[in-house]
Motif scaffolding. Structure first.
Motif, mmCIF file in Angstrom:
data_model
loop_
_atom_site.group_PDB
_atom_site.id
_atom_site.type_symbol
_atom_site.label_atom_id
_atom_site.label_comp_id
_atom_site.label_asym_id
_atom_site.label_seq_id
_atom_site.Cartn_x
_atom_site.Cartn_y
_atom_site.Cartn_z
ATOM 1 N N PRO A 82 0.825 -1.339 0.058
ATOM 2 C CA PRO A 82 0.000 0.022 0.055
ATOM 3 C C PRO A 82 0.797 1.095 0.105
ATOM 4 C CG PRO A 82 -1.077 -1.568 1.472
ATOM 5 C CD PRO A 82 0.435 -2.195 1.028
ATOM 6 N N ASP A 83 2.026 0.983 0.595
ATOM 7 C CA ASP A 83 2.977 2.364 0.741
ATOM 8 C C ASP A 83 3.964 2.346 -0.673
ATOM 9 O OD1 ASP A 83 2.149 3.264 3.445
ATOM 10 O OD2 ASP A 83 2.647 0.989 3.700
ATOM 11 N N ILE A 84 4.124 1.246 -1.269
ATOM 12 C CA ILE A 84 5.182 1.307 -2.223
ATOM 13 C C ILE A 84 4.345 0.744 -3.566
ATOM 14 C CG2 ILE A 84 7.299 0.104 -3.190
ATOM 15 C CD1 ILE A 84 7.871 -0.542 0.155
ATOM 16 N N VAL A 85 4.098 1.701 -4.464
ATOM 17 C CA VAL A 85 3.309 1.625 -5.659
ATOM 18 C C VAL A 85 4.422 1.749 -6.792
ATOM 19 C CG1 VAL A 85 1.447 1.547 -7.146
ATOM 20 C CG2 VAL A 85 1.263 1.742 -4.592
ATOM 21 N N PHE A 86 4.626 1.200 -7.997
ATOM 22 C CA PHE A 86 5.438 1.268 -8.917
ATOM 23 C C PHE A 86 4.668 2.125 -10.021
ATOM 24 C CE2 PHE A 86 7.564 -3.068 -8.180
ATOM 25 C CZ PHE A 86 8.082 -2.712 -6.889
ATOM 26 N N THR A 87 4.525 3.362 -9.541
ATOM 27 C CA THR A 87 3.777 4.283 -10.536
ATOM 28 C C THR A 87 4.666 4.693 -11.777
ATOM 29 O OG1 THR A 87 4.583 6.293 -9.281
ATOM 30 C CG2 THR A 87 2.456 5.366 -8.471
ATOM 31 N N PRO A 88 3.999 5.261 -12.882
ATOM 32 C CA PRO A 88 4.910 5.518 -13.952
ATOM 33 C C PRO A 88 5.973 6.654 -13.446
ATOM 34 C CG PRO A 88 2.585 5.475 -14.517
ATOM 35 C CD PRO A 88 2.502 5.441 -13.066
ATOM 36 N N GLU A 89 5.439 7.595 -12.557
ATOM 37 C CA GLU A 89 6.640 8.584 -12.118
ATOM 38 C C GLU A 89 7.607 7.801 -11.622
ATOM 39 O OE1 GLU A 89 2.703 10.375 -12.189
ATOM 40 O OE2 GLU A 89 3.353 8.389 -11.457
ATOM 41 N N ILE A 90 7.471 7.000 -10.493
ATOM 42 C CA ILE A 90 8.700 6.364 -9.922
ATOM 43 C C ILE A 90 9.187 5.478 -10.776
ATOM 44 C CG2 ILE A 90 8.838 4.348 -8.127
ATOM 45 C CD1 ILE A 90 7.068 5.471 -6.393
ATOM 46 N N THR A 91 8.752 4.751 -11.642
ATOM 47 C CA THR A 91 9.464 3.848 -12.747
ATOM 48 C C THR A 91 10.226 4.771 -13.643
ATOM 49 O OG1 THR A 91 7.602 2.165 -12.608
ATOM 50 C CG2 THR A 91 9.341 2.265 -14.561
#
Length: 324
Positions: free
Chosen positions: A56-65
């Motif tokens: 829930p706290d660590i999501v591989f969003t496009p921005e993070i990727t």
């Protein structure tokens, strides 16, 4: 007929302080008693499946990727970016998660750890949380928050809900204990030293992207350079002080500083003192007492909001109406 109930307006909702306890930090260590004053004890266990997964706290969003890719998925560059670009905010537990911490550029130790872990995991490196108590000097506490007042720094940590305990002897401040989160990343030893990436000597490396020194940027003293004119204010017809600032002081500011300096320079701001590293650090920048490790933050460390939606006779009050 029955009178219709009034529409729910967000500003009218009852609120209360969360009243976080100002507790003392847990200073016991799982594998050894008390604080570790030597190099960080390297755990010998192998990563678990959860050390590479989303939470829930660590999501591989496009921005993070995309950010990880722009840093070439390199652990050193990832750590350096988080350490030098994310400002520290004191509060307890996870409030934003990795994605919002990235967007806002601010977070506490847990949220900054979530961002660092997300960038490492999306790059293929196992990483996990470590949590315990740390001991820092009064000077480090002041620099961390960007102030020269140790008692005030202690109050800020305590009233933010972070278990904190200052150490004072004979009226002289000696240290500050507080609970804190950091990261352990499972990295190839050669890469960890900055050499060619191999699988030789893979080990857990402690990393803390939230602990850093800050400095206050010089700001323009508006009251000294543009004196307040009481008569002008009273005759300006301004309803709010902010109106007066915009209509009169702001114009005077640009007259005093032709060419237009950044208006934000009026306000005092804190900047992170950057570090450029050739290799990742081999230990934490403070003494520590580890309490536990986990792949995903436990529920009691997540900040939550409870919403009660009241069903009206003719319509339902949805989240959009609560937000105005």
């Amino acid at each position: 007929c029955k009178e219709r109930e009034p529409e729910i307006i967000a500003g009218d909702l009852p609120w209360r302080s969360i009243n976080l306890d100002q507790g003392s930090p847990n200073q016991t260590q799982g594998s050894a008693s008390g604080f570790s004053t030597s190099d960080y004890t390297i755990p010998g266990d192998q990563p678990m499946a959860g050390d590479l997964e989303q939470t829930p706290d660590i999501v591989f969003t496009p921005e993070i990727t995309d950010l990880a890719a722009s840093l070439e998925n390199d652990p050193l560059r990832i750590y350096e970016w988080v350490r030098n670009n994310v400002h520290f905010e004191p509060y307890y537990g996870s409030r934003k998660g990795a994605h919002m911490t990235l967007l806002e550029g601010r977070g506490n130790s847990a949220d900054t750890a979530s961002l660092l872990i997300a960038l490492l995991r999306v790059s293929g490196y196992p990483a996990r949380y470590a949590y315990g108590a740390i001991c820092i000097s009064p000077e480090e506490a002041e620099s961390w928050l960007g102030m020269g007042n140790f008692p005030l720094a202690c109050e800020i940590f305590a009233y933010s809900g972070i278990p904190t305990q200052p150490v004072v002897y004979g009226g002289n401040p000696l240290a500050l204990y507080l609970e804190h989160a950091w990261v352990e990343a499972y990295l190839p030893y050669k890469n960890y030293r900055g050499d060619i990436i191999t699988e030789e000597g893979v080990r857990w490396i402690p990393l803390d992207g939230s602990f850093k020194a800050c400095a206050e940027e010089e700001s323009i003293n508006l009251s000294a350079s543009i004196p307040f004119d009481r008569l002008s204010y009273l005759t300006s017809g301004a309803d709010l002080a902010s109106d007066y600032f915009i209509d009169i002081c702001y114009d005077a500011y640009y007259q005093a500083y032709p060419g237009g300096s950044d208006p934000q320079s009026i306000f005092a701001t804190m900047t992170v003192i950057p570090e450029e590293l050739a290799i990742l650090p081999n230990t934490l920048p403070y003494t520590s007492a580890l309490s536990e490790r986990f792949s995903s933050l436990p529920e009691h460390m997540r900040e939550r909001i409870n919403l009660t939606l009241k069903e009206l006779e003719e319509e339902r009050a949805g989240v959009a109406s609560l937000l105005g």
